[in-house]
Design an enzyme around this catalytic site. Structure first.
Site, short mmCIF file in Angstrom:
data_model
loop_
_atom_site.label_atom_id
_atom_site.label_comp_id
_atom_site.label_asym_id
_atom_site.label_seq_id
_atom_site.Cartn_x
_atom_site.Cartn_y
_atom_site.Cartn_z
N GLU A 4 1.04 -1.05 0.04
CA GLU A 4 -0.21 0.06 0.56
C GLU A 4 0.89 1.28 -0.37
O GLU A 4 0.53 1.88 1.40
CB GLU A 4 -0.45 0.30 1.38
CG GLU A 4 -2.47 -1.19 1.05
CD GLU A 4 -3.20 -1.18 2.28
OE1 GLU A 4 -2.74 -0.82 3.59
OE2 GLU A 4 -4.07 -1.69 1.95
N GLU B 105 -5.33 -8.52 -1.73
CA GLU B 105 -6.29 -8.33 -0.01
C GLU B 105 -7.35 -7.57 -0.05
O GLU B 105 -7.99 -7.05 -0.89
CB GLU B 105 -5.33 -6.98 0.20
CG GLU B 105 -3.99 -7.38 1.66
CD GLU B 105 -3.52 -6.30 1.90
OE1 GLU B 105 -4.89 -5.81 2.98
OE2 GLU B 105 -2.86 -6.06 2.63
C1 BGP Z 1 -4.60 -2.58 4.45
C2 BGP Z 1 -3.59 -3.42 5.85
C3 BGP Z 1 -3.22 -5.23 6.53
C4 BGP Z 1 -4.30 -5.39 6.67
C5 BGP Z 1 -6.03 -4.39 6.01
C6 BGP Z 1 -7.11 -4.56 7.00
O1 BGP Z 1 -4.62 -1.62 4.78
O2 BGP Z 1 -2.13 -3.36 4.18
O3 BGP Z 1 -2.09 -4.85 6.81
O4 BGP Z 1 -4.44 -4.73 8.10
O5 BGP Z 1 -5.70 -3.23 5.74
O6 BGP Z 1 -7.15 -3.28 8.32
P1 BGP Z 1 -7.13 -4.29 9.65
O7 BGP Z 1 -5.61 -5.03 10.02
O8 BGP Z 1 -6.77 -2.43 9.64
O9 BGP Z 1 -8.76 -4.23 9.74
#
Ligand code: BGP
Length: 466
Positions: A169, A359
């Site tokens: 990201e 993701e």
């Molecule tokens: C993205 C990141 C991840 C992950 C995901 C979900 O922004 O790359 O590392 O954690 O989001 O977010 P969260 O864990 O805050 O729910």
């Protein structure tokens, strides 16, 4: 229909799952002093309330976990290497052999089951020393340290890893320069010019790593990775439409440079208007031409843009307007499966390069209940529904002609969340017995979605239509 060789799998990151934060010579990372997540305050030292220090203990349980991924039929496992395991201080002369050996074991375990690793080099986990001593990617020296690290792991894992992502990201550096660029200076003290300089360094580092990956092993495929945030105009007012375009540019700037190999014209205009200059070294423009082989992204939600500033709300990673047509998760992230088809088409039309959904998923509260056979499970129909809706849109995009390599749902096993550093915000097909207070046995349990996803993979997506 999904393509025959579609890579189904799941995604994770070292700092959110490994634990063992000082074991076998690992140095501290910027996450080890961030107990409340992305936007939370930093602590002087690692504190016991930081759930990431133990994580879900993947460092010791990786074999058991990969076996469970294999049971679901994973073709690919997205994970990251903790940079501070390899170079504990970032600027060390030699890599840490014990850190390198750990990932050898992990990759060997994956290959035992025919699972291809997809490896992020830097997933919000810059070594803390780089952050404190060099101010992260504000310093050009960090580019050299990153490239040295990248070359070290490309050489070491040649033949074991062929899919790489340079930065997780990368576009979030604009709003969160600490987690995304290791920038120690308080973000309120950074000018736009400061941030753009750090961004330039990351983009150069990414291009240099891409070049090195190709030279070290021509089989290597390197991708960029952005947080995809499709921005819709709130109304048909042309001023809103243009505002949406500008907000989209803030994110596309990154993929434009990484996939096309040069800065887009709208960024040049932006720099001029802001009276900001990026200091470039001789040869930087040439280096940026080392563009990526594929474009990957995370997708969680979409946003609306309005030209009326009074309508804007502070949302995670941007100021925008919530979409009145969409519902949200318990953490306020709006749910928009169609946005995934939209962004897939956008990226593909723009770059004509293969795409990878690195993701996507639903963070939710889960309840562990008896399964009726003497064991335990989670009846997570809400998660199944979320993922099914999104995957059906991925299939639509395939029908649109978009070249999609694969899909790794986020947090295929429960892990510590990035934004709030919680364990009760769960994404997994596998439940991990550990809660926000750090209590629990760390035992793993298959959720209902585990069996659902297994079938999706087995039928290459056909079961989504049942
Ligand atoms: C993205 C990141 C991840 C992950 C995901 C979900 O922004 O790359 O590392 O954690 O989001 O977010 P969260 O864990 O805050 O729910």
């Amino acid at each position: 229909m999904f393509p025959k060789n579609f890579m189904w799998g799941g995604a994770t990151a070292a700092n959110q799952m490994e634990g063992a934060y000082l074991e076998d010579g690992k140095g501290l990372s910027i996450q080890d002093i961030l107990p409340r997540g992305v936007a939370g305050p930093r602590t002087e030292e690692p504190t016991p309330d930081n759930l990431k220090l133990i994580g879900i203990d993947f460092y010791h349980r990786y074999a058991e976990d990969i076996k469970l991924f294999a049971e679901m039929g994973f073709k690919v496992f997205r994970m990251s290497i903790a940079w501070a395991r390899i170079f504990p201080n970032g600027d060390d002369a030699e890599p840490n052999e014990k850190g390198l050996a750990f990932y050898d074991k992990v990759f060997d375990e994956c290959h035992k089951y025919g699972i291809e690793p997809l490896v992020t080099l830097s997933h919000y986990e810059t070594p803390l020393n780089i952050s404190k001593k060099y101010d992260g990617f504000r310093s050009r020296k960090t580019v050299d340290m990153y490239v040295k690290y990248a070359e070290t792991v490309f050489k070491r894992y040649k033949g074991k890893v062929k899919y790489w992502l340079t930065f997780n990201e990368i576009n979030t550096i604009l709003s969160e320069p600490y987690i995304s660029g290791g920038v120690w200076t308080d973000k309120k003290k950074l000018s736009l010019e400061d941030k753009l300089q750090a961004i330039h360094h990351e983009l150069v580092a990414s291009a240099m790593a891409t070049k090195a990956a190709h030279e070290i092993d021509p089989e290597n495929k390197v991708g960029c990775m952005v947080l995809a945030l499709p921005v819709y105009p709130l109304t048909p007012d042309p001023a809103d439409v243009l505002k949406a375009m500008e907000m989209n540019h803030n994110n596309l700037l990154f993929t434009d440079v990484q996939a096309r190999g040069y800065y887009p014209s709208y960024t040049k205009r932006w720099l001029k208007e802001q009276n900001a200059k990026i200091v470039m070294e001789d040869g930087d423009e040439e280096i940026l031409k080392n563009s990526v082989d594929f474009v990957s992204f995370s997708y969680y939600w979409s946003l609306c843009a309005s030209a009326d500033p009074s309508k804007l709300k502070e949302m995670y990673f941007s100021d925008a307007v919530p979409n009145p047509y969409l519902k949200a998760t318990d953490w306020g992230w709006q749910i928009d499966p169609q946005g995934l088809r939209y962004i897939l088409n956008e990226f593909y039309e723009r770059y004509q390069k293969p795409l990878f959904i690195a993701e996507n998923g639903l963070g939710a509260y889960d309840e562990l209940v008896e399964d009726g056979n003497g064991g335990y499970t989670v009846n997570d129909d809400y998660r199944i529904d979320f993922l099914r809706q999104h995957l059906l849109q991925v299939e639509q995009a395939v029908e649109d002609g978009v070249d999609i390599m694969g899909y790794t749902s986020w947090g295929c096993i429960d892990l510590v969340s990035a934004s709030t550093a919680e364990l009760d915000k769960r994404y997994g097909y596998i439940y991990v017995d550990r809660n926000n207070k750090g209590e629990g046995t760390l035992e793993r349990y298959r959720k209902k979605s585990f069996y659902w996803y297994k079938k999706v993979i087995e039928t290459n997506g056909e079961s989504l239509h049942e």
